[in-house]
Design an enzyme around this catalytic site. Sequence first.
Site, PDB file in Angstrom:
ATOM      1  N   ASP A   1       0.873  -1.163   0.000  1.00  0.00           N
ATOM      2  CA  ASP A   1       0.000   0.000   0.000  1.00  0.00           C
ATOM      3  C   ASP A   1       0.921   1.226   0.000  1.00  0.00           C
ATOM      4  O   ASP A   1       2.103   1.143   0.368  1.00  0.00           O
ATOM      5  CB  ASP A   1      -0.957   0.005   1.196  1.00  0.00           C
TER       6      ASP A   1
HETATM    7  C1  BGC Z   1      -4.890   3.409  -0.055  1.00  0.00           C
HETATM    8  C2  BGC Z   1      -5.009   2.439  -1.189  1.00  0.00           C
HETATM    9  C3  BGC Z   1      -4.808   3.154  -2.494  1.00  0.00           C
HETATM   10  C4  BGC Z   1      -3.450   3.829  -2.474  1.00  0.00           C
HETATM   11  C5  BGC Z   1      -3.123   4.583  -3.735  1.00  0.00           C
HETATM   12  C6  BGC Z   1      -3.618   4.238  -0.133  1.00  0.00           C
HETATM   13  O1  BGC Z   1      -3.649   5.267   0.781  1.00  0.00           O
HETATM   14  O2  BGC Z   1      -4.949   2.726   1.169  1.00  0.00           O
HETATM   15  O3  BGC Z   1      -6.245   1.796  -1.163  1.00  0.00           O
HETATM   16  O4  BGC Z   1      -4.927   2.272  -3.561  1.00  0.00           O
HETATM   17  O5  BGC Z   1      -3.427   4.756  -1.404  1.00  0.00           O
HETATM   18  O6  BGC Z   1      -3.901   5.711  -3.856  1.00  0.00           O
END
Ligand code: BGC
Length: 737
Positions: A265
């Site tokens: 993530d």
């Molecule tokens: C989120 C993800 C997301 C990623 C990219 C993170 O903060 O938890 O779900 O895909 O950011 O934007």
Amino acid sequence: MKRFFYLFSTLTLLWAASCGGSDTPIYLDDSKPIEKRVEDALARMTFDEKIAMIHAQSKFSSPGVPRLGIPEVWCTDGPHGIREEVLWDEWRGAQWTNDHCMAFPALTCLAATWDTSMSAMYGKAIGEEARYRNKNVLLGPGVNIYRTPFNGRNFEYMGEDPYLASKMVVPYVQGVQKNGVASCVKHYALNNQEFKRHDVNVSLSDRALYEIYLPAFKAAVQEGGAWSIMGAYNLYQNQHCCHNKRLLVDILRDEWKFDGVVVSDWGGVEDTAEALNNGLDLEFGTWTDGLAQNSGGSDAYDNYYMANPLKQYIAEGKGDAKLVDEKVRNILRLIFRTTMDRQRPYGSFATEEHAEVSRTIAENGIVLLKNDNNVLPIAPESVKKILVVGENADYKMTKGGGSSSLKVKYEIKPLEALVALYGAEKIQYMKGYSHREKDEVESLEELRKAAAEADAVIFFGGLNKRSHQDCEGRDRQDFALPYGQDAVIEALCEANPRTAVVVISGNAVAMPWVEKANSIVQGWYLGSEAGNAFANILSGKVNPSGKLPFTYYAALEDCGAHYHGESSYPGIVDPQTPEGSLRPRYQQTYAEDIFVGYRWADKFDRKPTFPFGHGLSYTTFEYGDVTLDKDSMRKSGKIVASVEVRNTGSVYGGEIVQLYIGDDESSVERPVRELKGFAKVFLNPGESKVVEFEIDRSALSYFDAEKHDWRAEKGAFTAYVGSSSRNLHSKAHFSLK
Ligand code: BGC
């Protein structure tokens, strides 16, 4: 050393070209098996090229191998539409003018359709949008289990039940990937709240892990064939999930045989050694501002955990370079499956067809919770004046909420669509409450007066995508509706019994007025076509057929996660935060264990306001008795359960028939009953259909943590068929010998 590498790769190149008998190197030859191509490409890459490939080069991309013509990886959020282009290093939009997408309904709505064909449509359409926008990884869908109605991100997930989420996630993943776009299932695993999401260390039993929190991920991987998965921010067994040995190596790779890419993530990586050793393939988002923060004047991407620090770690002899090869193999495989698949389609973007998909899913997911005195539908010819109240009637919901926020081609608000359907002369709008305290709204007296004068009243309220509501990064702080909505609803219901209350949210909310409201609709964040879908349902053009994918608790304490206090939710500060941690840790125990959602409500016989699986229709359905074909057990190892369902009302409609199984003789405590089958049938008035379910061993099994295996025990079981987890129409007994 470097020279040796170049010499080696040049020699391999020459060798490959001469062996192939043609000029096409193996990795570019799509008649060759993917694994051969992967090995060939890997053999040509320098160590530096490999290191470059395993971490980001921008906010959403990682490099390919420019020298070999291997393309970059481009990710996009997900999961409800294709996110706008952002600046190379920032979250900020890049102000492109060609990236206005179609917004599809939130995944809670998809889950509420209980219809796998809707998932397939959704996956195909959003995959086409991703493909058109030249992305090869879609960051979605999310299948974290709805453990508490406080989780700010529940709207991005598929409800509280592992069986429902497992069935719904598979066609979504397959639909996306048909486009040559990898679906990146998230957030693996145990990311069930936003509060302290980077720091909370989750403890739970293996039974709860395997029975509740893992099944949807496993289904996405094994049945859906997901090509990528995203690690979660939180910790499990004191290790961050983005480099968690048990989750990524032992379970995902060894048990499930996942051959895709583990993506971190964004900002979820916190340790070089763990990232190398524990199954992470691709690091994203570690610094929020790639070129400035922590960069020391250089490109900050070089300072990612899996960039220079990893090179140094290996150079010092602490880490095994073969593990880097493993990561590169996984990424190459993904690139061959996506961007380098010459057969992949071209996609399409923000089309009318996608609008149709979006609206159809929205209409199929809206849930009619209550409808006394047939308040709904409001047929256009039956009214002269409808009073519409509530800021959510006139508010766009595709923006906000965090990473799922979208820049859309259009979004139709409920009020607009009602005006279009009923005619402006019939609609009176009053705001009633406001998302911002400083805004002036009508007094309750004024609202009461207008409501009494109208033929019908529709209130649009609920939550929104602001912080502390349904929004990433923070949890809700209150089960109650915000902004004084309860008082407005009560006033309207008192003034006019023909009032329908529409709650727009991704979470259950307290409904102290539930007895006073004759009609209640659970609406979701419905995407571009939101208004049209609402108007079609409220007017009766479309008959509602969705059912709740989670329990609507009467009180917060009725939710197992909250019942056990702070150590269970939201977790408590760990006085012994391990040395070297970037921030204080929180410890959290999932004390309700496997008893999540209706499993808890059933165990303690807590009557929910609306149970899991509940949803009404403008028609009525009658159920026959469930019968079991026990012969089928002998022949195929599966019992076939059948039940006849008839539409006894006067309009066409859809019913979701649910099968629950209870284990009546068990050596361990089991839920009273668990969902093990569902089917959505559409029937004309008077029409009936026989619905069949196959009950196999997996429907009877629990996870035996000691043996680390699933176990179906001999003895008596009951099959229940019903229209919700609490409205069970008939049952039949059988035993496993
Ligand atoms: C989120 C993800 C997301 C990623 C990219 C993170 O903060 O938890 O779900 O895909 O950011 O934007």
